[in-house]
Each structure stands twice: as structure tokens, then as C-alpha cells.
Motif scaffolding. Structure first.
Motif, mmCIF file in Angstrom:
data_model
loop_
_atom_site.group_PDB
_atom_site.id
_atom_site.type_symbol
_atom_site.label_atom_id
_atom_site.label_comp_id
_atom_site.label_asym_id
_atom_site.label_seq_id
_atom_site.Cartn_x
_atom_site.Cartn_y
_atom_site.Cartn_z
ATOM 1 N N GLU A 165 0.850 -1.181 0.000
ATOM 2 C CA GLU A 165 0.000 0.000 0.000
ATOM 3 C C GLU A 165 0.893 1.241 0.000
ATOM 4 O O GLU A 165 1.827 1.334 0.790
ATOM 5 C CB GLU A 165 -0.852 -0.029 1.258
ATOM 6 C CG GLU A 165 -2.024 0.897 1.218
ATOM 7 C CD GLU A 165 -2.956 0.672 2.392
ATOM 8 O OE1 GLU A 165 -2.461 0.535 3.523
ATOM 9 O OE2 GLU A 165 -4.169 0.631 2.168
ATOM 10 N N SER A 167 0.843 5.783 -0.563
ATOM 11 C CA SER A 167 -0.081 6.873 -0.220
ATOM 12 C C SER A 167 -1.109 7.110 -1.329
ATOM 13 O O SER A 167 -2.131 7.744 -1.098
ATOM 14 C CB SER A 167 0.684 8.153 0.099
ATOM 15 O OG SER A 167 1.639 8.414 -0.888
ATOM 16 N N TRP A 170 -3.745 3.948 -0.911
ATOM 17 C CA TRP A 170 -4.258 3.793 0.451
ATOM 18 C C TRP A 170 -5.775 3.982 0.486
ATOM 19 O O TRP A 170 -6.318 4.824 -0.217
ATOM 20 C CB TRP A 170 -3.570 4.814 1.353
ATOM 21 C CG TRP A 170 -4.073 4.804 2.750
ATOM 22 C CD1 TRP A 170 -3.717 3.948 3.736
ATOM 23 C CD2 TRP A 170 -5.036 5.701 3.325
ATOM 24 N NE1 TRP A 170 -4.402 4.250 4.892
ATOM 25 C CE2 TRP A 170 -5.216 5.305 4.669
ATOM 26 C CE3 TRP A 170 -5.779 6.767 2.843
ATOM 27 C CZ2 TRP A 170 -6.095 5.960 5.521
ATOM 28 C CZ3 TRP A 170 -6.647 7.430 3.689
ATOM 29 C CH2 TRP A 170 -6.792 7.024 5.026
ATOM 30 N N LYS A 171 -6.423 3.165 1.299
ATOM 31 C CA LYS A 171 -7.880 3.252 1.405
ATOM 32 C C LYS A 171 -8.282 3.527 2.844
ATOM 33 O O LYS A 171 -7.621 3.071 3.768
ATOM 34 C CB LYS A 171 -8.526 1.922 0.981
ATOM 35 C CG LYS A 171 -8.354 1.597 -0.471
ATOM 36 C CD LYS A 171 -9.214 0.408 -0.861
ATOM 37 C CE LYS A 171 -8.646 -0.880 -0.336
ATOM 38 N NZ LYS A 171 -9.367 -2.061 -0.822
ATOM 39 N N TRP A 172 -9.403 4.246 3.005
ATOM 40 C CA TRP A 172 -9.966 4.397 4.346
ATOM 41 C C TRP A 172 -10.484 3.038 4.775
ATOM 42 O O TRP A 172 -11.109 2.325 3.986
ATOM 43 C CB TRP A 172 -11.119 5.403 4.335
ATOM 44 C CG TRP A 172 -10.682 6.821 4.250
ATOM 45 C CD1 TRP A 172 -10.582 7.570 3.118
ATOM 46 C CD2 TRP A 172 -10.295 7.680 5.326
ATOM 47 N NE1 TRP A 172 -10.150 8.834 3.433
ATOM 48 C CE2 TRP A 172 -9.970 8.927 4.778
ATOM 49 C CE3 TRP A 172 -10.190 7.510 6.711
ATOM 50 C CZ2 TRP A 172 -9.544 10.001 5.558
ATOM 51 C CZ3 TRP A 172 -9.776 8.582 7.478
ATOM 52 C CH2 TRP A 172 -9.454 9.811 6.898
ATOM 53 N N LYS A 173 -10.218 2.690 6.041
ATOM 54 C CA LYS A 173 -10.633 1.384 6.531
ATOM 55 C C LYS A 173 -12.088 1.420 6.997
ATOM 56 O O LYS A 173 -12.631 2.476 7.303
ATOM 57 C CB LYS A 173 -9.728 0.954 7.689
ATOM 58 C CG LYS A 173 -8.245 0.931 7.345
ATOM 59 C CD LYS A 173 -7.901 -0.177 6.377
ATOM 60 C CE LYS A 173 -6.490 -0.128 5.844
ATOM 61 N NZ LYS A 173 -6.111 1.041 5.082
ATOM 62 N N TYR A 174 -12.662 0.241 7.064
ATOM 63 C CA TYR A 174 -14.019 0.119 7.591
ATOM 64 C C TYR A 174 -13.999 0.564 9.046
ATOM 65 O O TYR A 174 -13.168 0.105 9.824
ATOM 66 C CB TYR A 174 -14.469 -1.341 7.482
ATOM 67 C CG TYR A 174 -15.918 -1.561 7.785
ATOM 68 C CD1 TYR A 174 -16.876 -1.429 6.790
ATOM 69 C CD2 TYR A 174 -16.336 -1.902 9.075
ATOM 70 C CE1 TYR A 174 -18.209 -1.625 7.066
ATOM 71 C CE2 TYR A 174 -17.670 -2.096 9.357
ATOM 72 C CZ TYR A 174 -18.605 -1.965 8.349
ATOM 73 O OH TYR A 174 -19.928 -2.155 8.623
ATOM 74 N N PRO A 175 -14.880 1.506 9.418
ATOM 75 C CA PRO A 175 -14.809 2.035 10.792
ATOM 76 C C PRO A 175 -15.105 0.950 11.826
ATOM 77 O O PRO A 175 -16.108 0.246 11.719
ATOM 78 C CB PRO A 175 -15.876 3.120 10.824
ATOM 79 C CG PRO A 175 -16.459 3.205 9.473
ATOM 80 C CD PRO A 175 -15.949 2.106 8.623
ATOM 81 N N TYR A 177 -15.430 0.562 15.913
ATOM 82 C CA TYR A 177 -15.438 1.239 17.211
ATOM 83 C C TYR A 177 -15.865 0.231 18.271
ATOM 84 O O TYR A 177 -16.566 -0.738 18.007
ATOM 85 C CB TYR A 177 -16.364 2.456 17.204
ATOM 86 C CG TYR A 177 -17.633 2.269 16.417
ATOM 87 C CD1 TYR A 177 -18.708 1.599 16.978
ATOM 88 C CD2 TYR A 177 -17.743 2.740 15.116
ATOM 89 C CE1 TYR A 177 -19.864 1.420 16.249
ATOM 90 C CE2 TYR A 177 -18.897 2.561 14.382
ATOM 91 C CZ TYR A 177 -19.967 1.906 14.967
ATOM 92 O OH TYR A 177 -21.111 1.715 14.250
ATOM 93 N N TYR B 430 -14.932 5.291 3.816
ATOM 94 C CA TYR B 430 -14.602 3.891 3.544
ATOM 95 C C TYR B 430 -15.258 3.464 2.226
ATOM 96 O O TYR B 430 -14.603 2.898 1.352
ATOM 97 C CB TYR B 430 -15.071 3.007 4.707
ATOM 98 C CG TYR B 430 -15.466 1.619 4.286
ATOM 99 C CD1 TYR B 430 -14.486 0.683 3.960
ATOM 100 C CD2 TYR B 430 -16.800 1.254 4.168
ATOM 101 C CE1 TYR B 430 -14.844 -0.583 3.529
ATOM 102 C CE2 TYR B 430 -17.164 -0.005 3.743
ATOM 103 C CZ TYR B 430 -16.179 -0.925 3.420
ATOM 104 O OH TYR B 430 -16.537 -2.162 2.975
ATOM 105 N N SER B 433 -13.601 5.147 -0.895
ATOM 106 C CA SER B 433 -12.287 4.658 -1.316
ATOM 107 C C SER B 433 -12.387 3.212 -1.797
ATOM 108 O O SER B 433 -11.641 2.794 -2.679
ATOM 109 C CB SER B 433 -11.224 4.849 -0.232
ATOM 110 O OG SER B 433 -11.547 4.159 0.926
#
Lengths: 185, 507
Positions: A165, A167, A170-175, A177, B430, B433
Motif C-alpha cells: 500500500e 499513499s 491507500w484506502k480508508w478502513k471500515y470504521p 469502534y 470507507y 475509497s
């Protein structure tokens, strides 16, 4: 009674002609189902499914000769999409054909390469550049990671490098919490 | 200050502004650091092409990496010194992944390269845009899109209105506010230059009504010019370009269209000031105003050279005052946690907030969505955030796309109002992307298919050609046989003739 018969016969002839004409006029070349299946397949052209490429495998699925779970690079997600398209029950990828690996590209160790052109002949997407007795190199952006160039290499100078990966990719990850315990009232 | 002819957009929120702390002191100049780290990717588009090698001596304002193609921006040495190395360093990016940077060691002489002011009134427009592509100026509001591309116009796209974005709607951020208070003159002159280049009839500055001093300063500077200043109510996210256009002109930019298609171009105040400094003084983009605020001891705005380590800025602001050492880049609504304080200041860095438990308490536990649709009321883009949330959460990406996920501006209003404390925007990010990655791999698959088909066709053609050659050769061999036969027949005939002659002689 006779009129009714005549009307029916006339209609049958007319519709027959229309259908016959359109069968010739609007003939679809090739199986559209093959193209739709082919669009789902990852186009690695690796042959792990037992067919010489993605299109032959797609043709085999369309004919009902091959199962939908023979494509390791497509993974379970691919099998799911195929199941949906074919109206079949989903099956996880058959491990007999291989397991899904992270996306990799081939890398030639250029100091070891003897310039035999065997890998060039094996590459299904012409992603290897070189000539006889000249150093070969992989066009990384075109490499599908099929690994077909590995077995023919007489000096074992090709390795598979996983795509890391950066820059740009790169992907936003599944949130994720944490769920907290509810406080007692 | 009066609000006139304002077209209010739907939704929006009004979080605590927290702007006063960092406006008490004037803009200060941050000292030149020992080492500057300049990322090659500080803008939208192609990565800049390196023009120096380690050991090179460079002057302040010298190009060290040039724009690669149209959508790209040059990078200049922010001070004079020596290039130390070109290596991968951590960037101020949510990923925290390293990328290529040029490291410069300052010599503290700060010697400028020969500055060349540009007689922008005299030279031709295409040439002017060509020069501007060497300026390194990008949108300083945060979008970091190369500015020279936005000044390009063609026959199809004529610009009638230039909007200068002075809204600065995010809480905590005051860099534009302070710039307007102290350098209003540069902003107005820059706006007039941009207006002339674009050939726009009108130039409107949109400013929120919480920046009275800045408004007064702009008004004074704009006297006797055609620049209009319109005050808009303080409501987040009025600083979003499309929201600001609606506020000022009542024009809604349709889906999949840009404001340019409607003849409107938007620039941030800091960007036009940078255009002015480049054309008038020949000073490229080497520094920007950064707000450092939050839990630091003395919140203030600093003019910081690009590449300065963030730790230097934190030190100047009195150091962090709590143990957490968590810093947010950007505002609290759209910003992200910085991966480390050793990142350099980049063109996109408008604000750094030190987080503390008092300012940003740990978020309350996330509860299930109760379908109250408060997020839909708050959404300034008129989307259905609750539906997008369900689709994103269950990874029904096609469905999310159908519900116009890509029109979401990630402003965070929905997250702000959600009574269940669901981090909605994180889900949209998410999903976005993931969809982009899927589209990319689909495109790669299509190329692979084409290349494979081409190869098969080539192999087929080669096989055919080979077969033809063989056939030709076989034919050639036959011909030779025939010729040999002929020769032997002739030879035999000659022999016979000879024999006959000899017999005749004998007789």
C-alpha cells in the motif's frame, strides 16, 4: 369455423416469417453470457481454473461445463458475483485450484537473468520486455500476477513481490469502534 | 455589516467557533529550521519531478522539483541551503504512510535566487499561465489543486464571476482571518489580477459575519475597486465552494458539473494573495499561514516555510500543555489525527489543533441508528445520509453510489448532529475509497483482457504467417525439381543430337 382456421393459419405464417427474419437479421454473434461472465473474472489469465485463460473459463461456465468456484484470484467475492449472475447457489472457491493471494507482481532479478525469452513466451499479457540474450524486465503496471513466468525460468530469477500500500493506493478502513457496556441506571 | 441578498442553503450546523484564542496575537514569522522536508506530493495531480540531487546548493525560491504535466505543481526551496537527501518520509496524511521527500539543510543565509517580477499586464495570457505553472501555487484553502489550471479558460468556458472564498467556516481555523486583517491589500490586488486573467465581469468576496475586523480591513482595501464584499451568515459549511456560490448568487451547481461550467470560478483568499506575490515580486509559493491552536500554550498564526517540521511550530506555540500529544490537522469537522509530530508543514496544512480531553472529550458510545433523519436535515448537499450509512455499513457499494455517495462533501454535519454518535463520515470515506479501488481494478482487468486478446491474435497471425512461409518454401522446392527435370531433358536431347550428328558423320 373455416374463417377461424384461416385466420390462425395466416397468423402462424405471418409470425413465423417475422421470427424467421429477425433470427437472421438480429443474430447475436457469440454468447452474450460469456462476455458477462468474462467481465466478472479478474483477467489474471493465470489458468488456475484449468482453462487456458479467463475467456475460455467463461465460455465453459456459460456452457455449464465448469463450476463457478474455480477462480482463486477472483476469490469468494468473485464466486458470489458469478453465482448471482448465473442464478446458482454460492460456493466458496475450491481449494483444489488454489487459494487467493494478495495482489503481487513478478520481479526479475536482472543480474541473474540470462535472456532466454522463455518467460516472455509464457506471459499472457505481454508484460515482459526483452530479447534473446538481452536482460528481461517486467512492466509492473501491466503484470497481472499470474505466476505463469515462474516455472519456465531456467535460472529461477523471477520472484513475486506483493504490491504494498502506498499513499496513492491507500484506502480508508471500515470504521471499527468499541461497543461499551451500558451503564446501570 | 449587513446581510443582503443571501440565498440560504439547506442544513448546516453551528459548532462552537473557538476562533478567538488564535486571533489575539498577530501573524508571526516562524524561524528557519535546520532541516526542511519537502514532500513531492503536496498537490492534487502528478507528483513533481525532482530537479536536484543530494549535495546541490540551492537558493531560496529556486525550483527543486518541477511540475510534471498540466495538473501538477512545482516545489521551490523555501530557504537557501544544501540538498541532503531524497528519501521516503512520513507525510501529514491520514494513512501515515511514507512518500518521497526532498530534505534541505538550511544555511541560514536565506539568499534569494534572482526574483523576477512578471509584467502580467503586458504578456499574453497563455504565456502567463505557463509562467504560473512554475509558481508552485495551489489552492491554499485545503483542496491543493494547481492554481494555473483554474486560471485557464477557453471558448467554451467563459467566466463571468470570480468568487473569493473568505468564509473560513470551520471552527478553530483563523489563518485566512488573520491574513485578511493584516494583508487585505494583497488579497484585493490578487483578486483583481485573477479577475483580469479570467476575464470575469464581477468579483465577489464572500465572508462570514463572525470576522468583523477582517471585513473592515477588506472593505478599506477594496475602496475604489470593483471588488464586492458580501457578508454571509456564520453557518458551517458555508466555506464549501458550491455552498458559497449558492449563498452569494442563488445558483446551485448541478451534479457532475463544476462551477466553471456555469461561468463561476472560486479562489481562496490565501491563493489570490500568493498569485499577487508571485506576479508582483516574483516570489513563488514557499510559505503559508498556519494556525496552531487548541491545547497549546499560546495559540497563534505563524507564517511557516513549507517543509518546516511540525514540532518546531508546536515549540514556538509554547509546546503542548497536556500529555496526550495528539494533534489534528485541519479543523475539528473535516480534519484528521496526525500520525506523528515529525511531519513537515505542507501546502495543505492550514491549521493544527492540539487535542485535549477538555476540547475533544472521548466520543460517547455508538448506538444503533434510530432513523430520526436528523442527519438528512443537517446535510447541506441534500443527500440521505441515513441511507448512505446503511449501504456503506453493509458494503452495498453499488447502492451507495446510486444514492449519490460521491456528491457527499464529507463536511461532517451528519456526524455532528447524530444522536446515536455514529461516525457517519467514516463510513462514507470507507465506501468511497472502496468504490474507487474497485473501479481501478476493473480498469486494470479490462487492460489485461485487451492485452491478452491482442497477444492471442498476434500468436494466431504469426502461426498463419509461418504456415504461409512453409507453403511458399515447399512450392519453391517443387519449382526447382521441375527445372531440374527440364534441364535433364534438354541435356538428353542435346546428347541425342550429338549422337545423331556423329552417326551422320560416320555415314
Amino acid at each position: 369455423m373455416i374463417t377461424a382456421l384461416l385466420v390462425m393459419i395466416f397468423l402462424a405464417i405471418l409470425l413465423g416469417l417475422v421470427l424467421g427474419y429477425s433470427a437472421i437479421k438480429f443474430k447475436v454473434d457469440g454468447d452474450p453470457m460469456v462476455a458477462r461472465i468474462d467481465a466478472i473474472l479478474p483477467q489474471t489469465q493465470c489458468g488456475q481454473c484449468g482453462y487456458p485463460g479467463c475467456k475460455p473459463y467463461a465460455t465453459a461456465i456459460a456452457k455449464g461445463e465448469a463450476d463457478i468456484n474455480q477462480c482463486p484470484p477472483g476469490g469468494d467475492a468473485g464466486a458470489k458475483a458469478l453465482a448471482e449472475l448465473m442464478g446458482m447457489e454460492f460456493k466458496p472457491v475450491n481449494e483444489k485450484h488454489g487459494v487467493q493471494k494478495p495482489k503481487s507482481v513478478a520481479l526479475i532479478d536482472e543480474s541473474t537473468c540470462i535472456g532466454c525469452t522463455l518467460c516472455i513466451q509464457a506471459c499472457p499479457v505481454d508484460a515482459i520486455l526483452g530479447a534473446a540474450k538481452q536482460m528481461h524486465t517486467i512492466i509492473a503496471s501491466e503484470c497481472t500476477g499470474c505466476e505463469l513466468c515462474l516455472p519456465p525460468c531456467p535460472v529461477d530469477c523471477i520472484t513475486m513481490e506483493p504490491v504494498l500500500e502506498n499513499s496513492e493506493s491507500w484506502k480508508w478502513k471500515y470504521p471499527i469502534y468499541n461497543i461499551q457496556k451500558a451503564q446501570k441506571a | 455589516m449587513q446581510l443582503k441578498n443571501i440565498f440560504k442553503f439547506n442544513g448546516g450546523v453551528h459548532p462552537d467557533e473557538n476562533k478567538i484564542a488564535s486571533t489575539r496575537l498577530p501573524i508571526a514569522k516562524l524561524a528557519i529550521p535546520k532541516k526542511l522536508v519537502l514532500p513531492l506530493r503536496q498537490h492534487v495531480g502528478h507528483v513533481a519531478k525532482v530537479k536536484v540531487k543530494p549535495g546541490d546548493q540551492v537558493f531560496k525560491g529556486q525550483i527543486i522539483a518541477e511540475a510534471d504535466g498540466n495538473i501538477s505543481a512545482a516545489i521551490h526551496a523555501p530557504t537557501s541551503g544544501r540538498i541532503l537527501k531524497i528519501s521516503e518520509e512520513i507525510l501529514p496524511h491520514p494513512s501515515g504512510l511514507p512518500d518521497f521527500c526532498i530534505t534541505l539543510e538550511a544555511d541560514f543565509k536565506d539568499t534569494w535566487i534572482e526574483k523576477k517580477p512578471i509584467p502580467w499586464k503586458k504578456i499574453e495570457k497563455t504565456q502567463l499561465i505557463e509562467t504560473l505553472s512554475q509558481s508552485g501555487i495551489v489552492g491554499l484553502g485545503g483542496a491543493v489543486f494547481p492554481t494555473h489550471m483554474k486560471l485557464k479558460t477557453n471558448q467554451k468556458q467563459t467566466i463571468h464571476t470570480l468568487v473569493i472564498n473568505a468564509a473560513e467556516c470551520e471552527p478553530f481555523i483563523t489563518c485566512d482571518d488573520m491574513l485578511m486583517r493584516e494583508r487585505a491589500d494583497e488579497i484585493i490586488r490578487g483578486s483583481l489580477i485573477a479577475q483580469t486573467i479570467l476575464g470575469a465581469e464581477k468579483c465577489v468576496i464572500g465572508i462570514e459575519d463572525n470576522k468583523i475586523e477582517a471585513y473592515e480591513a477588506l472593505k478599506k482595501a477594496a475602496q475604489k475597486t470593483t471588488v464586492e464584499i458580501t457578508v454571509v451568515p456564520t453557518l458551517y459549511p458555508s466555506g464549501d465552494a458550491k455552498r458559497l456560490i449558492y449563498l452569494l448568487m442563488g445558483i446551485e451547481v448541478p451534479k457532475e458539473k463544476r462551477s466553471v461550467d456555469l461561468g463561476i470560478q472560486v479562489f481562496n483568499v490565501a491563493t489570490v494573495a500568493a498569485i499577487y506575490r508571485y506576479l508582483e515580486f516574483g516570489e513563488p509559493s514557499i510559505s503559508r499561514i498556519v494556525t496552531i491552536t487548541g491545547a497549546v500554550k499560546t495559540p497563534q498564526n505563524y507564517e511557516v516555510l513549507f517543509g518546516t517540521p511540525l514540532s518546531e511550530l508546536i515549540k514556538a506555540a509554547g509546546g503542548s500543555s497536556n500529555k496526550q500529544k495528539k494533534f489534528i490537522m485541519g479543523g475539528p469537522m473535516m480534519g484528521f489525527d496526525l500520525p506523528s509530530i515529525d511531519v513537515p508543514v505542507t501546502k495543505a496544512m492550514n491549521c493544527v489543533i492540539e487535542s485535549s480531553p477538555e476540547l475533544f472529550p472521548t466520543p460517547k458510545p455508538v448506538m444503533p441508528c434510530i432513523r430520526c433523519a436528523r442527519c438528512a436535515d443537517a446535510c447541506p448537499v441534500n443527500l440521505q445520509p441515513q441511507e448512505l450509512y446503511w449501504f456503506s455499513k453493509s458494503s452495498q457499494l453499488e447502492k451507495a453510489r446510486e444514492y449519490n455517495l460521491f456528491d457527499c462533501i464529507e463536511c461532517g454535519c451528519c456526524t455532528y448532529v447524530c444522536p446515536s454518535n455514529i461516525p457517519l463520515v467514516q463510513f462514507y470515506r470507507y465506501a468511497k475509497s472502496e468504490i474507487i479501488a474497485q473501479d481501478k481494478s476493473k480498469e486494470a482487468a479490462n487492460t489485461a483482457r485487451e492485452r491478452n486478446e491482442f497477444r492471442l491474435a498476434r500468436l494466431e497471425r504469426e502461426k498463419k504467417e509461418r504456415a504461409e512461409r512453409h507453403a511458399q518454401k515447399a512450392l519453391g522446392a517443387q519449382d526447382k525439381q521441375a527445372e531440374d527435370d527440364k534441364k535433364s531433358t534438354i541435356a538428353a536431347a542435346m546428347e541425342r543430337v550429338k549422337q545423331n550428328q556423329q552417326e551422320n558423320i560416320k555415314n
